[in-house]
Scaffold this active site. Structure first.
Site, PDB file in Angstrom:
ATOM      1  N   VAL A 159       0.838  -1.202   0.000  1.00 15.89           N
ATOM      2  CA  VAL A 159       0.000   0.000   0.000  1.00 15.89           C
ATOM      3  C   VAL A 159       0.872   1.251   0.000  1.00 15.89           C
ATOM      4  O   VAL A 159       0.606   2.207  -0.736  1.00 15.89           O
ATOM      5  CB  VAL A 159      -0.957   0.001   1.201  1.00 15.89           C
ATOM      6  CG1 VAL A 159      -1.743   1.311   1.266  1.00 15.89           C
ATOM      7  CG2 VAL A 159      -1.933  -1.173   1.107  1.00 15.89           C
ATOM      8  N   ASP A 160       1.927   1.254   0.800  1.00 19.51           N
ATOM      9  CA  ASP A 160       2.856   2.390   0.806  1.00 19.51           C
ATOM     10  C   ASP A 160       3.487   2.584  -0.564  1.00 19.51           C
ATOM     11  O   ASP A 160       3.572   3.714  -1.080  1.00 19.51           O
ATOM     12  CB  ASP A 160       3.967   2.155   1.831  1.00 19.51           C
ATOM     13  CG  ASP A 160       3.581   2.585   3.230  1.00 19.51           C
ATOM     14  OD1 ASP A 160       2.683   3.420   3.369  1.00 19.51           O
ATOM     15  OD2 ASP A 160       4.173   2.073   4.193  1.00 19.51           O
ATOM     16  N   ILE A 161       3.958   1.500  -1.154  1.00 21.26           N
ATOM     17  CA  ILE A 161       4.635   1.601  -2.448  1.00 21.26           C
ATOM     18  C   ILE A 161       3.682   2.085  -3.532  1.00 21.26           C
ATOM     19  O   ILE A 161       4.005   2.983  -4.321  1.00 21.26           O
ATOM     20  CB  ILE A 161       5.260   0.246  -2.826  1.00 21.26           C
ATOM     21  CG1 ILE A 161       6.417  -0.078  -1.868  1.00 21.26           C
ATOM     22  CG2 ILE A 161       5.747   0.253  -4.267  1.00 21.26           C
ATOM     23  CD1 ILE A 161       6.965  -1.478  -2.016  1.00 21.26           C
TER      24      ILE A 161
END
Length: 412
Positions: free
Chosen positions: A185-187
């Site tokens: 999700v961060d990436i």
């Protein structure tokens, strides 16, 4: 700071003497951890001049996320902060905020992932930007967005995978929900941020004005549901886990060859017929239970079992080339070490070597952004804490002022 001295790719050698797509654009990266730094790294890979701003006391949180460490630098931090110059500013001091006010108008993009309202609390609201930096694109990366009942909560990738439903569709069918192996999700949010920033910069050519754009981890995690979310909206049925299988394609999962695990993806009925022929069972393709993908979905367990029994008789070194030769999508289930050592990984320049001032030769993953007319390049290794403070600030302040800020510990 020395530029890249050794890169194991022809493309990167050319890149050093070529301008990137974003050459001339300046990004002030106030973010930390992963989503924001990943965005800044992508922009830097494409030629933008990225200045990473950190607290002089501890720096980016990920500097402490280890082991492993290389000469005191965590591999986590090193993996998402190349192509940046690094400076320090203590924003807890009024003079730190004043320095930020001095810098912002000189940049095209301000990237931040502070808690909602932090910049506004410091005096940098929309009215301030419109008056003092009207052409600046401000990108806010938040956990849950700027509105909604959860908007004041911080965002953590693991929690977002759970809340969004992503975790519920990962893992073995009869097992527990499982997270993705990296902070996906961060990436993905970092990638979304890089996209929306470039869109805002393009819009600036028409309007002459920057704008405030935002990307939320929550929104990204919901968007990543993709076809699974679309299926629920179309049918009202909740999604479930299929292990390594696919909800709407069969056979499409992992199987044991004679020596190791492989991934097989049969995308259409023609491929299934070819597979059946190769495995010595051409009759499968004419059996109404297996003839179409719809029929195979209804007989998923039976199809996977009979295909698996035949595949496990053949060594992967024979099986994979044979299937590929016949147009059937297949590949080995590699470990990370195996994947990074393949000939194709090296041919695609997905491992780079460059010089770090304290580590020496540093290997990092390459960039997936391949641009042939405006190629990407590694111009700076991940900066040490405050490494370029003097260099960068001297472009905007006189030496006397820089020394005053250093004596008052606003910078380090």
């Amino acid at each position: 700071m020395p530029h890249l001295t050794c890169v194991i790719s022809k493309m990167s050698e050319v890149s050093q003497s070529s301008e990137g797509a974003l050459t001339g654009f300046k990004v002030l990266d106030l973010s930390r951890v992963l989503a924001g730094p990943w965005c800044g790294m992508l922009l830097g890979d494409m030629g933008a001049e990225v200045v990473k701003v950190e607290s002089p006391k501890s720096g980016d949180d990920t500097r402490a996320w280890g082991p492993p460490f290389l000469e005191g630098e965590s591999s986590y931090y090193l993996g998402c902060n190349r192509n940046k110059r690094g400076i320090t500013i203590d924003f807890s001091q009024p003079e730190g905020k004043d320095l930020l006010a001095t810098l912002i108008p000189h940049f095209d993009v301000v990237l931040e992932n502070f808690k909602n309202g932090t910049l506004e609390k410091w005096g940098f609201n929309q009215a301030w930007f419109e008056k003092n930096a009207p052409r600046v694109v401000r990108c806010s990366i938040t956990g849950y967005g700027t509105q909604g009942p959860l908007s004041q909560l911080p965002g953590y990738d693991f929690i977002l995978q759970a809340e969004s439903g992503l975790m519920s569709i990962c893992g073995e069918e009869q097992g527990v929900p499982s997270k993705y192996g990296v902070a996906i999700v961060d990436i993905a949010t970092g990638m979304m941020a890089a996209n929306v920033i470039q869109g805002a910069l393009l819009a600036r050519y028409r309007t002459g004005l920057g704008q405030h754009v935002e990307v939320a981890l929550y929104d990204t995690s919901i968007a990543l549901l993709a076809n699974v979310g679309s299926s629920h909206l179309a049918t009202g049925k909740d999604a479930r886990r299929f292990g390594n299988g696919h909800p709407t394609i069969v056979p499409y999962t992992t199987f044991n060859a004679a020596d190791k695990l492989i991934a097989l993806a049969i995308g259409n009925d023609g491929q299934f017929a070819k597979l059946a022929e190769i495995l010595g069972h051409p009759e499968w393709a004419s059996n109404e239970k297996y003839q179409t993908n719809t029929a195979r979905i209804g007989n998923r367990e039976e199809v996977d079992t009979m295909v698996g029994l035949e595949l496990k008789k053949i060594h992967s070194s024979e099986l994979i080339p044979l299937l590929r030769k016949n147009g059937i999508p297949v590949g080995p289930v590699n470990t990370v070490a195996e994947a990074l050592a393949t000939e194709h990984t090296l041919a695609r320049q997905m491992i780079l070597k460059h010089q770090h001032p304290s580590i020496g030769e540093l290997k990092t993953l390459g960039t997936p952004l391949k641009m042939h007319q405006t190629p990407t390049a590694v111009r700076y290794p991940p900066p040490r804490l405050g490494e370029h403070t003097q260099e960068v600030l001297s472009e905007y302040l006189d030496e006397k002022r820089i020394e005053e800020l250093r004596l008052r510990k606003v910078i380090a």
